[in-house]
Design an enzyme around this catalytic site. Structure first.
Site, PDB file in Angstrom:
ATOM      1  N   SER A  72       0.927  -1.327  -0.094  1.00 20.28           N
ATOM      2  CA  SER A  72      -0.214   0.118  -0.012  1.00 20.28           C
ATOM      3  C   SER A  72       0.966   1.760   0.232  1.00 20.28           C
ATOM      4  CB  SER A  72      -0.849  -0.118   1.413  1.00 20.28           C
ATOM      5  OG  SER A  72      -0.261   0.527   2.326  1.00 20.28           O
TER       6      SER A  72
ATOM      7  N   ARG B 283      -0.017   3.886   2.100  1.00 17.56           N
ATOM      8  CA  ARG B 283      -0.230   3.839   3.126  1.00 17.56           C
ATOM      9  C   ARG B 283       1.185   4.720   3.984  1.00 17.56           C
ATOM     10  NH1 ARG B 283      -1.964  -1.702   5.657  1.00 17.56           N
ATOM     11  NH2 ARG B 283      -2.870  -1.812   4.276  1.00 17.56           N
TER      12      ARG B 283
HETATM   13  C1  MIC Z   1      -5.313  -1.317   0.365  1.00 21.13           C
HETATM   14  O1  MIC Z   1      -5.204  -1.717  -0.705  1.00 21.13           O
HETATM   15  O2  MIC Z   1      -4.036  -1.629   0.982  1.00 21.13           O
HETATM   16  C2  MIC Z   1      -5.135   0.453   0.455  1.00 21.13           C
HETATM   17  C3  MIC Z   1      -6.005  -0.135   2.256  1.00 21.13           C
HETATM   18  O3  MIC Z   1      -5.960   0.616  -0.297  1.00 21.13           O
HETATM   19  C4  MIC Z   1      -3.997   1.266   1.042  1.00 21.13           C
HETATM   20  C5  MIC Z   1      -3.901   2.531   0.970  1.00 21.13           C
HETATM   21  C6  MIC Z   1      -3.926   2.473   2.443  1.00 21.13           C
HETATM   22  O4  MIC Z   1      -3.678   1.683   3.524  1.00 21.13           O
HETATM   23  O5  MIC Z   1      -5.072   3.457   2.837  1.00 21.13           O
HETATM   24  C7  MIC Z   1      -3.668   1.060  -0.514  1.00 21.13           C
HETATM   25  O6  MIC Z   1      -3.075   0.061  -1.562  1.00 21.13           O
HETATM   26  O7  MIC Z   1      -2.302   2.705  -1.411  1.00 21.13           O
END
Ligand code: MIC
Ligand code: SF4
Length: 643
Positions: A533, A535
């Site tokens: 991700s 994040r």
């Molecule tokens: C994911 O699929 O892991 C997410 C949740 O969409 C993440 C974003 C996040 O962690 O908020 C992503 O893919 O970037």
């Protein structure tokens, strides 16, 4: 002569007239941004900190699709914050229920030739219409909304030549799973995958978007398809034909490498637990019992995906041992299916219909039973991500999901008989759930519930560090391991002190406690550290716990950029074997770190083992300055006050 990616990059370059060698830092103008709620609250807090009255992009959209379980006030507080902050700063706000950011953006906003930066790793979904779309951390989005260029390393452009046509019951998901089998989850690091060849025209835009979406699992910077007649047809159906323009690679384009894929030879594929590259043919595991099947996510929840499932299930019932759930990717898909009767067929079959959101893809509910075999049309099957630690998650196409929902066991969908003919969509176009900001938002008051905590303290990088190795990990560590999501943790995304209590807990439950007791320290990792991700919490929360340096064999792109953005020093072993000379608990000493970052080489002493080794700080000049300042917020503040 250039590839599509090169043409778009060149047109958006903000420094220099020529594209440099792959690996060299470039800065590009960003036309569009997107955020989702789980990364968006931080991104807008950061945007607020920049003190800019209105976004400077052509288009910025804030989506709410991740944190929708609303088990208490937290998610709803975040929604209201996002709604008010969007109105204040000139951002469109896609309300909860309107759909998953990537699906809605593809339908309503993505356009050929545009650059899109999104605070979600699957932002390249928009590459399905020929947009150059890149996932990044929230801070990069905040800066882009403020008009700053986006800095990235010039990627290698890989041509994926598609020949032939897919067999009945085989679909785009099987194509990208095939590529994952061939190239693995680190096969795309530092690359853009550009699709070419005669096979391209046989794929619809939603199918192309499934492929560009899961390019993220290859670790790619982005993936992109040409903009052709199929793109025009798609945009016409969306009432957006005026946004179409042709985009294609010049005939003698110079790809740094080319991969050829014969679509007619691809069979239904499945990624087995616990990585998206653990791919085999469905036929190889046929007959194994399954407990849960879910169709949805930003990878496979388009009109076509759900229609094929509805057609396969029409007049049939879901197997009694299967819990079968469906999440339409957008309100457009949902309402279209409701009006054309396909939703009734799904309900009648025994499917559980959930709202348009990420939901179980990020562990927000619908966790399977213990030890379950759960089969999903999603893009990630990391251990524990579904919410049940000992479940095994498998990734398949909607066609395979439908076949399993009926039989209760792994089944090759080609056994379902003649493939259904899906009628051309009569889409319901209604943007009433996308709120437009007022012309002048200066009077809008921002709503801040108690779930919104301030950002942690930031400091320039210290010159001398003597600390313990808090954790040593293996290869392919995901950001889901560093900073888990799911129903318990995701609601804490706006509260760094609270969410930091969950850092690395699936790897080592004692990690947060130990990090705090030792007042921070080092993390040692293997290859492709931080994959998955976008994040930035996987950087901010460890920073809050005192992690100042991460030393690994190599990093995944977005995570490395997030570490820099937050002032954590990302270092890579010069000799991969030096990784073996460090154990958890060892004391490492770094002197002259600041000069080492500048020169690109840092000397480390392992005091416990009385050993010395070199590590590399492989960053461009601007990124080094950002890092030394203590991250991008500090860098921007410093540069603004210097001016
Ligand atoms: C994911 O699929 O892991 C997410 C949740 O969409 C993440 C974003 C996040 O962690 O908020 C992503 O893919 O970037
Ligand atoms: Fe949402 Fe899953 Fe797509 Fe991430 S991968 S944006 S959680 S649907």
């Amino acid at each position: 002569m250039a590839t599509i990616s090169e043409k778009i990059l060149l047109e958006h370059l903000t420094d220099g007239q020529k594209l440099p060698e792959a690996g060299t830092e470039i800065s590009i103008k960003i036309d569009q941004t997107l955020t989702q709620d789980a990364t968006g609250t931080m991104a807008y807090l950061e945007f607020e900190a920049l003190g800019i009255p209105k976004v400077k992009t052509e288009l910025s959209v804030s989506y709410v699709d991740h944190n929708m379980l609303q088990t208490d006030f937290k998610n709803a507080d975040d929604h209201d914050y996002l709604k008010s902050v969007a109105a204040k700063y000139g951002v469109l706000y896609s309300r909860p229920g309107n759909g998953i950011c990537h699906q809605v953006h593809l339908e309503r906003f993505a356009a050929p030739g545009k650059t899109l930066l999104g605070s979600d790793s699957h932002t390249p979904t928009a590459g399905g219409v020929g947009s150059l779309a890149i996932g990044a951390g929230g801070l990069d989005i905040a800066l882009a909304m403020g008009g700053a260029s986006f800095v990235l390393n010039m990627p290698k452009i890989v041509g994926v030549k598609l020949i032939g046509e897919l067999q009945p019951w085989v679909s785009a998901k099987d194509v990208i799973l095939e590529l994952l089998r061939m190239l693995t989850v680190k096969g795309g690091v530092g690359k853009i995958f550009e699709y070419v060849g005669p096979g391209v025209k046989s794929l619809s835009v939603p199918e192309r978007a499934t492929i560009t979406n899961m390019g993220a699992e290859l670790g790619a910077t982005s993936s992109i398809f040409p903009s052709d007649k199929k793109t025009l047809e798609y945009l016409k159906n969306q009432g957006r034909e005026s946004e179409w323009k042709e985009m294609k690679a010049d005939s003698k384009s110079d790809f740094s490498e080319t991969i050829e894929l014969d679509l007619s030879k691809i069979e239904p594929n499945v990624a087995k637990p616990h990585m998206p590259d653990q791919v085999c043919k469905v036929s190889e595991i046929e007959g194994q019992k399954v407990n849960q099947v879910i169709v949805g996510s930003c990878t496979n929840s388009s009109y076509y995906d759900l229609m094929v499932v509805a057609a396969a299930l029409k007049g049939k019932k879901v197997h009694q041992d299967i819990s079968f759930c469906i999440l339409p990717g957008s309100r457009q898909v949902y309402e279209t299916l409701a009006r054309n009767g396909a939703l009734a067929d799904l309900i009648s079959s025994g499917a559980r219909i959930l709202e348009s959101a990420c939901g179980p893809c990020i562990g927000m509910g619908i966790a399977p039973r213990s030890g379950a075999v759960t089969v999903r049309t999603f893009n990630r099957n990391f251990k524990g991500r579904c919410g049940t630690a000992d479940a095994g998650a498998y990734l398949v196409s909607p066609e395979t999901a439908a076949a399993i929902a009926i039989s209760g066991i792994f089944t090759d969908p080609r056994k379902l008989g003649d493939a259904p003919k899906i009628p051309k969509p009569k889409l319901v176009i209604d943007d009433s759930m996308i709120l437009k900001p007022p012309e002048d938002g200066s009077e809008v008051e921002i709503i801040r519930g108690p779930n919104i905590a301030p950002l942690p303290d930031l400091r320039p990088v210290e010159d001398t560090i003597e600390k313990e190795v808090l954790l040593k990990t293996g290869d392919n560590v995901t950001t889901d391991q560093i900073m888990p999501a799911g129903a318990k943790v995701l609601p804490l995304r706006s509260n760094i002190p609270a969410i930091s209590e969950h850092v690395f807990i699936s790897v080592d439950p004692e990690f947060p406690k130990r990090a705090k007791e030792k007042k921070g320290g080092f993390i040692i990792g293997g290859e492709n550290y931080g994959q998955g991700s976008s994040r930035e919490h996987a950087a901010i929360a460890p920073l809050y716990l005192g992690v100042k340096v991460v030393i690994v064999k190599n990093f995944a792109r977005i995570h490395k950029a997030n570490l820099v953005n937050w002032g954590i020093v990302p270092l890579e072993f010069e000799q991969a074997t030096d990784y073996d000379k460090i154990n958890q608990g060892d004391i490492l000493v770094i002197e002259n770190l600041r000069a080492g970052i500048k020169s690109g080489k840092v000397k480390i002493t392992n005091k416990t083992k009385n050993a010395h080794f070199n590590v590399l700080c492989d960053l461009g000049e601007q990124s080094k300055d950002v890092l030394l300042a203590g991250g991008n917020i500090m860098y921007v503040k410093h540069n603004t006050s210097a001016k």
